[in-house]
Motif scaffolding. Sequence first.
Motif, mmCIF file in Angstrom:
data_model
loop_
_atom_site.group_PDB
_atom_site.id
_atom_site.type_symbol
_atom_site.label_atom_id
_atom_site.label_comp_id
_atom_site.label_asym_id
_atom_site.label_seq_id
_atom_site.Cartn_x
_atom_site.Cartn_y
_atom_site.Cartn_z
ATOM 1 N N LYS A 1 -4.797 1.434 5.180
ATOM 2 C CA LYS A 1 -4.669 1.046 3.772
ATOM 3 C C LYS A 1 -3.239 1.210 3.271
ATOM 4 N N SER B 1 -4.704 4.953 -1.690
ATOM 5 C CA SER B 1 -4.862 3.561 -2.097
ATOM 6 C C SER B 1 -5.907 3.439 -3.199
ATOM 7 N N GLY C 1 0.813 -1.210 0.000
ATOM 8 C CA GLY C 1 0.000 0.000 0.000
ATOM 9 C C GLY C 1 0.847 1.260 0.000
ATOM 10 N N GLN D 1 -6.330 6.139 2.639
ATOM 11 C CA GLN D 1 -7.501 5.667 1.890
ATOM 12 C C GLN D 1 -7.535 6.274 0.494
#
Length: 395
Positions: free
Chosen positions: A128, A386, A71, A383
């Motif tokens: 993430k 990702s 990630g 978030q």
Amino acid sequence: MATEPVTTEAENDYGKFVEIRRHLHQHPELSGEEFETTRFIRSRLAEAGIRITDYPLKTGLVAEVGGLKEGPVIALRADIDALPVQEETGLSFASLVPGKMHACGHDFHTAALIGAAYVLKRRESELKGSVRLVFQPAEEKAKGAQQVLDSGALEGVAAIFGMHNKPDLPVGTIGIKSGPLMAAADGFIVEVDGKSTHAAVPEAGLDPIVAASQIVTALQSIVSRNVGSGESAVISVTKFHSGTAWNVVPGRAVLEGTIRTFEENVRLRVLERFQQVVEGTAAAFGASASVRLIGGPPPVHNDEALARLGEEVAAEAGFQAVTPVPSPAGEDFAVYQRRLLGLFVFMGTAGTHEWHHPAFNLDEAALPVSIRFFALLAERALQRLSVSGSGGDPQ
Ligand code: NI
């Protein structure tokens, strides 16, 4: 995508982080000498099972809380050094070291980042990507950010976030803006060379005090005549040294001071005019002058998309984002922003005195605000990254 708020556990027991802040406050260490501070941070992080990386730093450290291996990676940064100031707060947890004090609140920054690390560690499986926690040394000497970059600790990092406490903002408010926030802080040393003579026979020499005085006056025209009404700059001459006796015209005068600007084009224009004004004015008096510039950090300049993300996160966390007045102080967070996207914010701490004052203090109620804001900001930034692809725009 889950949007539940970050856990409030660490905020509920934020007394632990108040204790951490007070311990740091009692044991201040100057730039480049933060050995005990580093040991202390290391042990507090280890207690929570947070992984310490081995990037080579003499002082300071980088830890990591990780989610997915493949990630995106972001960084949160706190500075950890103190100042050569004799504390005059009268606090029960005042500095135990004579002549040294956390007079800029970097103890608060450090405790807040440890707190955010605890929150993120508890939510590690939800993340993430990964968060590098940068405990940076030597900010006050504007050297630490470069040391962190040189250590390789920010390789692969898509965005970096940091803050400074802000005494004139109330607790619960966070100053967030895109574009310039803090100034480029360049220093200068000007040597004006004349010719020494008996004070009663000035025509036999060349008085550098008169020439240097004219230079100080002429420099005032740069901000008023070469900087536009929508731009800003500060030039301050803060030292003027010359002479050894009342009856001798000296041979040399030395001026020192600082130049603050918020935009690179203004900075270059002001530096160019500075050189011209100094040399031209000295020449007009038959003297010669040399200018030595001490390049400081560039301006802190925030990414627009990250600033928007910061405002959204502040609202989500229940805090008020306000538009801050840019500060003419320098901050070496700017060095990171030359290499990667970054957002630097002002955390409201309702202090009674400005940074670096011997009575500087802050309201510790700002600790849970900072912990919650940065933990949530890290989570939301990961978030977005990702979704958009690692290394992309975290918009
Ligand atoms: Ni500071």
